[in-house]
Design an enzyme around this catalytic site. Structure first.
Site, PDB file in Angstrom:
ATOM      1  N   THR A  51       0.795  -0.909   0.243  1.00 16.77           N
ATOM      2  CA  THR A  51      -0.460   0.195   0.204  1.00 16.77           C
ATOM      3  C   THR A  51       0.800   1.152   0.270  1.00 16.77           C
ATOM      4  OG1 THR A  51       0.183  -0.349   2.477  1.00 16.77           O
ATOM      5  CG2 THR A  51      -2.182  -0.565   1.561  1.00 16.77           C
ATOM      6  N   ASP A  52       0.281   2.473  -0.878  1.00 12.13           N
ATOM      7  CA  ASP A  52       1.223   3.979   0.060  1.00 12.13           C
ATOM      8  C   ASP A  52       0.436   3.780   1.389  1.00 12.13           C
ATOM      9  OD1 ASP A  52       2.591   5.645   0.090  1.00 12.13           O
ATOM     10  OD2 ASP A  52       1.310   7.121  -1.870  1.00 12.13           O
ATOM     11  N   TRP A  53       1.394   4.516   1.829  1.00 12.62           N
ATOM     12  CA  TRP A  53       1.529   4.578   3.987  1.00 12.62           C
ATOM     13  C   TRP A  53      -0.512   4.546   4.650  1.00 12.62           C
ATOM     14  CZ3 TRP A  53       4.945   2.332   1.434  1.00 12.62           C
ATOM     15  CH2 TRP A  53       6.033   1.536   2.573  1.00 12.62           C
TER      16      TRP A  53
END
Ligand code: BGC
Length: 595
Positions: free
Chosen positions: A264-266
């Site tokens: 995931t992106d953060w």
């Protein structure tokens, strides 16, 4: 000791080590094919251990399998240098003293070089730095297409042309991965603005998707065999990109046969079932906004942690779902942290500085040069004025997650002084932009009118003027977490340039930026140089080009529209950019950039 005794001891030793070999599990045997090792490791793991693999254990690491000696995965931004160490569970810098890296030029500059061989050298060098810093995954490169010149993160990407981006991203990834470090190509997909990036729902035609927005990712997967991909924050056709069935399951994993890991992106995961079923493998940074905010929670509360285990235990989700994720993550660990014969990496050395300088020199673009004002050969002018904040400001600080703590950064002013002799150069700042801060603008405390007046005086007394301005890494400039608010240069630089021209016709404008800007003075200024963000070797590379030691050969990887409305995304108004805060329609379709 007699001969018989020695021989007997050797025999016993050989038998013992053969026994030990026989007992060595297949997953630890580097001579075995990777898929065999993956299956063997998987067969030894409990359901709980498999599920653990899918979530973060700290801000920048995810779980291994401690019982089996399978290591954790350590990640770092990317994409222009290896970011300073971050605390275990906060966005604060950890304050290590051994993590000051080489800053390579921003990827816009690399793209402007149009040079795949140089891109490979860049990847190889940054990968070696990541490896030395014990990283397994480098969070880059970013290949989102330059759709609008106000996107705050364009400087991190490679421009508007899908073919140019694709040709340059492949060697970068190969170079990184030769170090036993995974590249993580990001942000998949359609993350083309920072405004409402966490939720804006992008609508785009299949044709534009395939012709404009996907080719670079496809090349990264099919040609460079990238080992990991980062999902985007935004939504596409009603599903968040970090768990988007069409993007991740159908296109990435099925059609392109991606065998790596989707990260995931953060903070980009939002739902357990979707995360489980729609192609996500590792969840990072949940309950943060990706930059600043935190919440009290445990990593066990992640969507893919306890809630995922519960659904598996209750039979709500088939075990094949977790097996597929665990296989991919094990494969990534075997390719990186457990890679046989993994190189050790190297950190901050002459060779890396050399790569950084060469990329900078080849990326700088000469946009205009009336009457051959450039090159300014040393000795030709006695008094050289250098004006503009970007001549002396650090441009590796700020900008969001690509911010770097550098071993050194030669500023343009230092480079110019070294080239022409300090006594020939007079500097005046001309304007002030204030310090950089995440997500907010801190107004500069200085009197702009006074700075301007001083600069005009310096220009009047000089034989030639280098104006070094542009954007910087402050919020609402070239910076993550927000878009630019105007197409014009900020901090009244247009007024300053006009006033400089009144007292000195020989003004060479050097723009540091990762975005196009309005140039109301384009007719009056005799020479213009686009110099991007050049990293550690900034001033040396720029001085080499300005003085003629290096012939400028960079080409723009994106269009400079005269007016913002001339850009197709803006031409179609709010529904097209930035959307109504919920939905956004890419009405320009395939008409992105000059094509
Ligand atoms: C950014 C990513 C970055 C991640 C980790 C996010 O805010 O969008 O590009 O890799 O943070 O720092």
């Amino acid at each position: 000791m007699n001969l018989t005794r020695i021989l007997t001891m050797h025999l016993i030793g050989a038998l013992l080590s053969a026994g030990a070999m026989a007992q060595q599990p297949v997953y630890l045997d580097a001579s075995q094919p990777i898929e065999k090792r993956v299956e063997d490791a998987l067969s030894r793991m409990t359901l709980e251990e498999k599920v653990k693999l899918t979530t973060a254990q700290s801000k920048f690491s995810s779980h291994g399998v401690p019982r089996l000696g399978i290591p954790e995965l350590w990640m770092s931004d990317g994409p222009h240098g290896v970011r300073a160490e971050i605390e275990w569970n906060s966005w604060a810098y950890a304050g290590w003293t051994n993590d000051s890296c080489t800053a390579f030029p921003a990827l816009t500059c690399l793209a402007a070089s149009f040079n795949p061989a140089l891109s490979y050298a860049y990847g190889k060098a940054i990968g070696a730095e990541a490896r030395y810093r014990r990283k397994d995954v480098l969070l880059g490169p970013g290949v989102n297409i330059y759709r609008t010149p106000v996107n705050g993160r364009n400087f991190e990407y490679m421009g508007e042309d899908p073919l140019v981006v694709a040709r340059l991203v492949v060697p970068y990834i190969k170079g990184v991965q030769e170090n036993g470090v995974a590249a993580c190509v990001k942000h998949f997909a359609l993350n083309n603005q920072e405004e409402w990036r966490g939720h804006i729902n992008v609508h785009v035609s299949d044709r534009a998707l395939y012709e404009i927005y996907l080719p670079a990712f496809k090349a990264a997967v099919e040609e460079a065999k990238v080992w990991s991909v980062m999902g985007a924050y935004n939504q596409f056709r009603g599903e968040h990109c970090c768990h988007n069935d069409l993007l991740l399951n159908k296109i990435l994993k099925h059609d392109w046969k991606f065998d790596g890991v989707v990260i995931t992106d953060w903070g980009g995961a939002h739902d357990t079932r979707q995360a489980a079923l729609n192609g996500l493998d590792i969840e990072m940074g949940s309950y943060t906004n990706g930059l600043t905010s935190e919440a009290e929670f445990g990593y066990d509360d992640y969507f893919l942690a306890k809630p995922f285990l519960k659904l598996l235990n209750e039979g709500e989700l088939p075990v094949s779902v977790i097996d597929d994720k665990a296989r991919r993550i094990l494969r990534l660990i075997f390719r990186t942290a457990m890679m046989p014969g993994r190189p050790w990496g190297r950190f901050v050395n002459e060779e890396h500085s050399d790569v950084a300088r060469r990329v900078a020199e080849e990326g700088i673009v000469l946009l205009k040069n009336d009457n051959r004002l450039l090159p300014v050969v040393p000795g030709r002018y006695r008094r050289i004025a250098v004006i503009g904040e970007n001549a002396s400001r650090s441009l590796t600080v700020g900008g969001g997650s690509s911010e770097l703590k550098v071993k050194y950064e030669v500023s343009p002013l230092e480079g110019i002084r070294a080239m022409y002799g300090a006594s020939a150069v007079v500097y005046s700042k001309g304007y002030s932009s204030g310090p950089s801060a995440y997500g907010r603008v801190i107004e500069p405390g200085e009197d702009q009118a006074l700075l301007r007046a001083e600069a005009v005086k310096v220009a009047a007394g000089a034989d030639i003027v280098f104006f070094i301005g542009g954007l910087n890494k402050n919020h609402h400039q070239d910076c993550e977490g927000g878009d630019r608010l105007t197409y014009n240069l900020p901090f009244d630089q247009d007024v300053l340039i006009a006033e400089l021209l009144k007292v000195n016709k020989k003004v060479i404008v050097v723009l540091a930026s990762g975005n196009a800007v309005a140039m109301p003075w384009v007719g009056e200024v005799p020479a213009i140089v686009q110099s991007w963000y050049l990293g550690s070797e900034s001033g040396n590379a720029l001085a080499n080009v300005l003085s003629g030691r290096v012939n400028p050969s960079g080409k723009l990887p994106f269009t400079f529209p005269v007016r913002l409305e001339d850009n197709a995304a803006h031409y179609f108004g709010t529904p097209s950019y930035p959307g109504d805060s919920i939905d956004q329609y890419y009405k320009e379709d395939i008409l992105v950039g000059y094509r």
